[in-house]
Enzyme design. Structure first.
Site, PDB file in Angstrom:
ATOM      1  N   ARG A   1       0.835  -1.196   0.000  1.00 52.58           N
ATOM      2  CA  ARG A   1       0.000   0.000   0.000  1.00 52.58           C
ATOM      3  C   ARG A   1       0.869   1.244   0.000  1.00 52.58           C
ATOM      4  O   ARG A   1       2.026   1.215   0.375  1.00 52.58           O
ATOM      5  CB  ARG A   1      -0.910   0.005   1.231  1.00 52.58           C
ATOM      6  CG  ARG A   1      -1.980  -1.077   1.200  1.00 52.58           C
ATOM      7  CD  ARG A   1      -2.811  -1.073   2.473  1.00 52.58           C
ATOM      8  NE  ARG A   1      -3.398   0.232   2.721  1.00 52.58           N
ATOM      9  CZ  ARG A   1      -3.081   1.007   3.750  1.00 52.58           C
ATOM     10  NH1 ARG A   1      -2.200   0.617   4.638  1.00 52.58           N
ATOM     11  NH2 ARG A   1      -3.655   2.181   3.894  1.00 52.58           N
TER      12      ARG A   1
ATOM     13  N   LYS B   1       3.657  -7.367  12.209  1.00 51.23           N
ATOM     14  CA  LYS B   1       2.943  -7.575  10.943  1.00 51.23           C
ATOM     15  C   LYS B   1       3.217  -8.956  10.362  1.00 51.23           C
ATOM     16  O   LYS B   1       4.354  -9.331  10.116  1.00 51.23           O
ATOM     17  CB  LYS B   1       3.356  -6.495   9.940  1.00 51.23           C
ATOM     18  CG  LYS B   1       2.636  -6.622   8.611  1.00 51.23           C
ATOM     19  CD  LYS B   1       2.759  -5.350   7.795  1.00 51.23           C
ATOM     20  CE  LYS B   1       2.181  -5.537   6.403  1.00 51.23           C
ATOM     21  NZ  LYS B   1       2.038  -4.281   5.687  1.00 51.23           N
TER      22      LYS B   1
ATOM     23  N   ARG C   1      -0.478   4.939  13.742  1.00 50.84           N
ATOM     24  CA  ARG C   1       0.633   4.203  14.335  1.00 50.84           C
ATOM     25  C   ARG C   1       0.329   4.064  15.832  1.00 50.84           C
ATOM     26  O   ARG C   1       0.023   5.051  16.507  1.00 50.84           O
ATOM     27  CB  ARG C   1       1.878   5.078  14.121  1.00 50.84           C
ATOM     28  CG  ARG C   1       3.183   4.559  14.520  1.00 50.84           C
ATOM     29  CD  ARG C   1       4.281   5.319  13.725  1.00 50.84           C
ATOM     30  NE  ARG C   1       4.201   6.772  13.769  1.00 50.84           N
ATOM     31  CZ  ARG C   1       4.721   7.551  14.716  1.00 50.84           C
ATOM     32  NH1 ARG C   1       5.315   7.010  15.763  1.00 50.84           N
ATOM     33  NH2 ARG C   1       4.628   8.863  14.668  1.00 50.84           N
TER      34      ARG C   1
HETATM   35  C1  BTN Z   1       0.874  -3.930   2.351  1.00 50.07           C
HETATM   36  O1  BTN Z   1       1.096  -4.469   3.426  1.00 50.07           O
HETATM   37  O2  BTN Z   1       1.178  -2.751   2.141  1.00 50.07           O
HETATM   38  C2  BTN Z   1       0.207  -4.733   1.278  1.00 50.07           C
HETATM   39  C3  BTN Z   1       1.088  -5.865   0.802  1.00 50.07           C
HETATM   40  C4  BTN Z   1       0.448  -6.676  -0.301  1.00 50.07           C
HETATM   41  C5  BTN Z   1       1.393  -7.679  -0.877  1.00 50.07           C
HETATM   42  C6  BTN Z   1       0.709  -8.618  -1.843  1.00 50.07           C
HETATM   43  S1  BTN Z   1       1.753  -9.949  -2.305  1.00 50.07           S
HETATM   44  C7  BTN Z   1       0.647 -10.420  -3.551  1.00 50.07           C
HETATM   45  C8  BTN Z   1       0.147  -9.149  -4.192  1.00 50.07           C
HETATM   46  N1  BTN Z   1       1.063  -8.702  -5.226  1.00 50.07           N
HETATM   47  C9  BTN Z   1       1.658  -7.553  -4.924  1.00 50.07           C
HETATM   48  O3  BTN Z   1       2.489  -6.968  -5.627  1.00 50.07           O
HETATM   49  N2  BTN Z   1       1.213  -7.115  -3.732  1.00 50.07           N
HETATM   50  C10 BTN Z   1       0.242  -8.013  -3.160  1.00 50.07           C
END
Ligand code: BTN
Length: 250
Positions: free
Chosen positions: A60, A119, A247
């Site tokens: 994100r 996380k 946070r």
């Molecule tokens: C976050 O924590 O900010 C979101 C992470 C999301 C990761 C997943 S892995 C599968 C899919 N492909 C990506 O490039 N991102 C999501």
């Protein structure tokens, strides 16, 4: 690839999502990017794409998502969704995945999964408008094994802490069908159906938090749209993820 029961999943999912395509790719830049490209090129079929390796995984807010092959489960589910109100969709996904995995996994608003305040997994929901249709890509990355955390500001958690020995195919097998059911229920009922589930797993509840604009307050669950309610000196603020990040204070 033998370990991934694609035919079984295709059969199990096609009742809810007729015509779904299930694929495991040895390597791709990002499973989300790949499904977004396919949708923009006109392929609006429901698709499940597992990436064994992502060379440019995305998180994100423009962040990258890094994982080594075998150490994380990285996959995306793409499907056309007919929604008037998209707010809370990614929170509902978090509720579903959390409930499928372990009773003690919590959610950190808006949609990180937490194990013991660290996380464990992240969710990236993206959408593509193709003609009159809107196609959603739900990307999920779950740490499975201990990983090198030198580049991260906080140390991550991994699923084998909660479920010793679990691997990617088993993890996806637990999550998949409930996730599809969640998306279809969200299409019918919106976030209202998931608010209670979110609040039951809310790892920020009653915790002191700092918003990215510097405001301090106490987190008090989410409202009917999935906005985080924060009690501040100026009163209750309903925070949407597009506005600020949040946070917890240590
Ligand atoms: C976050 O924590 O900010 C979101 C992470 C999301 C990761 C997943 S892995 C599968 C899919 N492909 C990506 O490039 N991102 C999501």
């Amino acid at each position: 690839m033998r370990d991934w029961p694609c035919e079984t999943w295709t059969r199990d999912l096609s009742l809810a999502l007729p015509g779904i395509q299930v694929q495991v790719l040895p390597e791709v830049d990002s499973s989300n990017s790949e499904l977004m490209r396919r949708a923009r090129a006109g392929d609006l079929r429901p698709q499940l794409l597992v990436a064994l390796t992502q060379t440019a995984g995305r998180g994100r807010m423009g962040r990258s998502w890094l994982s080594s092959p075998g150490d994380a489960l990285t996959f995306s589910l793409g499907l056309p969704l007919h929604l008037n109100d998209w707010s809370g969709l990614s929170l509902a996904v978090g509720v579903s995945v959390t409930q499928s995995l372990h009773p003690e996994i919590q959610l950190k608003w808006p949609n990180d999964l937490w194990w013991q305040q660290r996380k464990l997994a992240g969710i990236l929901v993206e959408t593509a408008n193709v003609g009159p249709q809107r196609y959603a890509v739900i990307g999920i990355g779950i740490n499975l094994k201990a990983r090198d955390a030198r580049h991260l500001s906080t140390s991550p958690a991994w699923l084998q802490e909660a479920l010793p020995g679990i691997e990617g195919p088993q993890t996806l097998g637990r999550v998949l069908l409930p996730l599809v059911q969640t998306l279809l229920q969200f299409e019918r009922e919106g976030f209202a159906a998931f608010r209670e589930g979110f609040n039951a797993r809310d790892g920020l509840r009653e915790r002191a938090v700092t918003l990215s604009d510097g405001t301090h307050g106490t987190a008090r669950g989410v409202n009917e749209c999935g906005a985080l309610l924060v009690h501040t000196a100026a009163g209750v603020q309903a925070i949407t993820s597009s506005e600020v990040s949040v946070r917890p204070l240590p």
